[in-house]
Structures are given as C-alpha cells and as structure tokens.
Design a protein around this motif. Structure first.
Motif, PDB file in Angstrom:
ATOM      1  N   ILE A   1       0.861  -1.194   0.000  1.00 28.02           N
ATOM      2  CA  ILE A   1       0.000   0.000   0.000  1.00 28.02           C
ATOM      3  C   ILE A   1       0.891   1.237   0.000  1.00 28.02           C
ATOM      4  N   ASN A   2       0.713   2.071  -1.011  1.00 27.61           N
ATOM      5  CA  ASN A   2       1.582   3.246  -1.158  1.00 27.61           C
ATOM      6  C   ASN A   2       1.479   4.159   0.070  1.00 27.61           C
ATOM      7  N   GLY A   3       2.646   4.512   0.616  1.00 25.90           N
ATOM      8  CA  GLY A   3       2.665   5.397   1.784  1.00 25.90           C
ATOM      9  C   GLY A   3       2.395   4.687   3.086  1.00 25.90           C
ATOM     10  N   LYS A   4       2.093   3.389   3.040  1.00 25.63           N
ATOM     11  CA  LYS A   4       1.763   2.674   4.272  1.00 25.63           C
ATOM     12  C   LYS A   4       2.640   1.425   4.433  1.00 25.63           C
ATOM     13  N   THR A   5       2.647   0.580   3.418  1.00 24.37           N
ATOM     14  CA  THR A   5       3.432  -0.658   3.532  1.00 24.37           C
ATOM     15  C   THR A   5       4.376  -0.851   2.348  1.00 24.37           C
TER      16      THR A   5
END
Lengths: 261, 239
Positions: free
Chosen positions: A215-219
């Motif tokens: 997940i972009n910006g998260k994982t």
C-alpha cells in the motif's frame, strides 16, 4: 604509457604508479556514483522518501526483535540439554528454505483477523496485524530470525567452555557468565548473523507483499517500490539507496562485533 | 579443629577409575604424581565442575557433595578460588576487571575494584591493572590468576599445575610468590603438580597419586626460616 612512466618517475616505482592510477580511477568512479545517487535522490526524493522511511521503520525493529529472540534461542540451543533441540532448530530455520510465498501464505493465515488464530491474536494485541507496517515488521522478523539464531548458536558453541568454567569458579552466577563472558566472546559471530539478518529484513518483499499488501505510503517498502517502478527512472536511485542502506547496516553491525585486544 | 577439606570420591571416565580419600588442613597441600594420575580430575570434583559417581566432599566443615543424598552445591556456591594451568583469564576484560569480578565479599564496583587493586599489589601486578590478558607474559598471567583466585575471600583455593607452562626462571620466582601470598592470606590451598621439586618447595603436605589412587602422604620438613606473616585480606565494606 607516457602517463604511467611519468607517474612512475614522479612517485618512484611502477607498482606505486599503478596503485595511484587505480586509486584515481576508483575515486572517479565512486565520485560519479555518489554524484549520480545524490542527483537521483534530489530529483526523485518525493517518490523515493516514502518507501525509504517505511523500509527503515520495518527493518530496524525487525532486526532488533530477530536479534534478541535469535540470540536467546541460539543460546538455549547451544547450552540447553533438552530433547528435540535439533527439531526446534529446523523449525526455526524453515524461513531459510521455504519460498517467500509459502511463508507469506502461512503468516497471512496466522495473522489475518478472519482466521481463528489470527482473530485471537488480533483481540490479544488490540490491533489488526495485516496490511499495515506491523505485518511488514512481523514478516521481516520471521525472515531475519533464522540467520540471527543459527549464527548465534554457532558462535556460542565456539566459546571455549573452560573460560566459562573459570568464570563459575569466580562465583559468577550462570546468567552473569552468559552476559559477561559467553555473549561478549561470541559477539563476532552474533554480529555476522545480525548483519545478514538486517540485510534480509531490508530486502524481504515476497511475503511482505502478501501480508503487507504494497500500500503506497503505508506498507510499500523500498524493495516493493523497486518492483513497482521497474520501468521508471527512479528505480536506479532506489536500488542505489538500498545498496547503501545494506552497506551501512553491515558496517554498523560489523563494528559492534569488533574485538578490542 | 575442622579439616579444611575432606574428600572421599570415586569417578569413572572411560577406562580410567579415580577412587581417592584424603583430608587436608591449613597451608598448602600438594597432589603430586605423574600425568594422568587423576590429580586435575580431583580438583575439578572439589570445584564442582564435574560430579563424582559416589562419595562426599566437605569444604571447611560444609558438605558440598554427597552423592548418596544427592547433594551437589554448584561451583559458584562453593566459595573456592581456582588458578588454572594457563590462567584462563577472561580475554575481553582488563586485568583489574578479571580480579574485581571474582570479589564476592563487597558490593559496588568501586569497593570491588579497591579489593582487586590490593590483591594485584600483593602479587606484584598492580602496573598491569589496565592491560588485557592477551598482552601479558605467561608469568604475568599467572600472577593475575593468583590474585583472582584469592580476591573472592575463598574458603579454599585450588591450583591446577599453575607453573607448568612457564620457563624455569619464572617458575622459581613464582614458587616463592605463590607460597608467600597463600600462606600470608591464611586460605588453605590444594595444588596439583607432577614436578617433585615444586611439590617439595611449595607444599606443607604432599599427597602422592598414581593411577587414580592415593599412594602415600607425608609432611614436608621446612627449615626454620622466616615464613611469611599472615595478613588479613583487605575487607571493604559494602558501598
């Protein structure tokens, strides 16, 4: 040839001249590489910084957790005299042998709130353990753990038992012998395991993709971002940053294992 | 008067069988015999590093091993000091740390280090305090090992061929030092050697060993020379 001769005359000897020439070439190469990296990092910082920071947030705690549990279990395996030691070591080493997809699948089943075990763990921790950075840390820890555990076991087994016996005759209780004698004497091997573990935590992507979800910006870690940007120019920058991170991790942990004599 | 040590043990290792019984009093008792006679094994049993198959060991009136009653006090709880053949100092710690870590009778690092310093002085190794064991000569290492063996206010000190790895000159010098320091400390000692001259020079009593058995025992007559005066070891109150 003229340059070599003039260098040889100036610096006295062909070998010295060759060494200087090689140093100059390598220096230029490194300088160019660093400049390229810096230029890339500045140009693509907006794209690269997110995955870079997520990679740090994942790899640092994962290496710490894998290091502590790996050294503790390596110590138990090296010193303990209980049945099934080798079976336990084999189970602990499975992440070395199994494909990342299989590890990802098992971890997803264990951590996912939809499963019985995962549901229990989620309620116990009070936090969802998949598709977030915690999931990524768990995956990276599992990936790094066998390296830390196996290296620690081998290093601890390599410590001269007579020095430990001498420490016992000094009245030191077993836990102090472990902390003051065994682990410091095994620190080189332990540091080697931590180094490889850190590199593995940093480079892990297969199981991370399944448990973390990219997940972009998260994982999205650096490894996942490289996979995603395979055809884009920032790819090279990310690869270089990853290489530098790995070298820094190896140097840092390697320094910890240095022996003063 | 209670004996310093009472040993009556048997232990089989492979084909070798050790079966010995003896008592020692104050001063230095030497276990003397050829290599492989079981002398060092006896020390390991007294130290609790190995368990006997049968028998008992009493140190200064305290039962530390009784196989029949399944009593085996751990090495750490026996209050012994030990000097090994090759010193076995902790290679990653300074000389001072090596001695200070063995100090049991004081709490706090400062108090322990003060006691360690005084023992290093007594064995003539105070200038080595901040060196690492790897940089010491064999003789220096054994001086430090002797200080470490005595610094913990032990009930008994065990010396396992402490001079056998040293050259003749250093051996002579250290024999005098070992006897002087141990007698002045008042701690009873058991020393293992296969060197007859060393046994004679160091021991008050020589217990002869051969093939896992005690084959003789005699007191060493000492010429009336000045024996070192007994000094009370420095005691530093808990910090």
């Amino acid at each position: 040839m003229k340059l070599t001769r003039s260098l040889a005359q100036t610096f006295g000897g062909k070998q010295k001249a060759a060494l200087i020439a090689a140093t100059v070439v390598v220096g230029f190469g490194l300088g160019f590489g660093v400049a390229h990296l810096m230029a890339g990092a500045i140009a693509y910082w907006g794209v690269v910084s997110g995955p870079f920071l997520i990679s740090l947030r994942v790899a640092v705690p994962a290496t710490l957790i894998a290091g502590i549990t790996g050294v503790a279990s390596g110590y138990a395996l090296a010193k303990g005299r209980f049945p099934g030691r080798n079976i336990l070591e084999t189970i602990g080493s499975l992440p070395l042998i199994l494909p990342p997809t299989v590890i990802g699948l098992y971890l997803l089943q264990v951590l996912s709130p939809g499963t019985q075990v995962g549901g229990f763990l989620t309620r116990l921790v009070g936090h969802v353990l998949v598709y977030n950075v915690i999931g990524c840390i768990i995956v990276a820890t599992v990936a790094a753990y066998p390296f830390c555990m196996r290296a620690a076991r081998a290093a601890i087994e390599g410590v001269d038992p007579s020095v430990e016996q001498a420490a016992r005759t000094m009245g030191l209780p077993n836990w102090r012998v472990a902390l003051l004698v065994t682990l410091p004497l095994a620190r080189r091997g332990i540091a080697a395991g931590l180094t490889i573990g850190a590199a593995r935590a940093l480079g892990e992507y297969g199981a991370t993709l399944m448990v973390g979800g990219d997940i972009n910006g998260k994982t999205r870690t650096m490894s996942l971002a490289i996979l995603d940007s395979f055809t884009t120019p920032e790819r090279n920058t990310m690869i270089l940053i990853l290489v530098l991170m790995a070298i820094s991790a190896m140097t840092g942990v390697g320094l910890l294992g240095r022996t003063r004599s | 008067m209670t004996d310093a040590l009472e040993v009556a043990v048997a232990r089989k290792i492979g084909e070798f069988e050790l079966d010995v019984a003896f008592t020692v009093e104050s001063g230095i008792s030497v276990l003397f015999g050829p290599s492989g006679a079981g002398k060092s094994l006896t020390l390991a049993l007294i130290a609790g590093l190995i368990r006997p198959d049968t028998g008992t060991i009493v140190i200064r009136g305290r039962l530390v091993t009784d196989c029949a009653r399944r009593i085996h006090v751990s090495t750490q709880e026996r209050r012994i000091g030990m000097v090994f053949q090759d010193g076995l100092l902790l290679p990653h710690r300074s000389v001072l740390d090596n001695v200070a870590l063995a100090v049991r009778q004081a709490r706090g690092s400062r108090a322990r280090r003060a006691i360690a310093h005084s023992w290093l002085e007594r064995v003539g190794a105070e200038e080595l305090a901040h060196r690492r064991p790897g940089s010491l000569s064999g003789g220096q290492r054994q001086r430090v090992a002797l200080a470490r063996g005595l610094a913990g206010d032990p009930a008994l000190v065990l010396l396992d061929e402490p001079l056998s790895a040293l050259d003749v000159e250093v051996r002579r010098e250290l024999r005098q030092l070992i006897r002087g320091v141990i007698i002045s400390s008042g701690v009873p000692a058991v020393l293992v050697t296969h060197d007859a001259e060393e046994a004679e020079e160091l021991g008050d009593v020589v217990i002869a060993y051969n093939n896992g058995r005690v084959t003789g025992r005699r007191s060493v007559a000492r010429p009336h020379g000045p024996e070192p005066e007994r000094e009370e070891p420095e005691r530093t109150e808990s910090a």
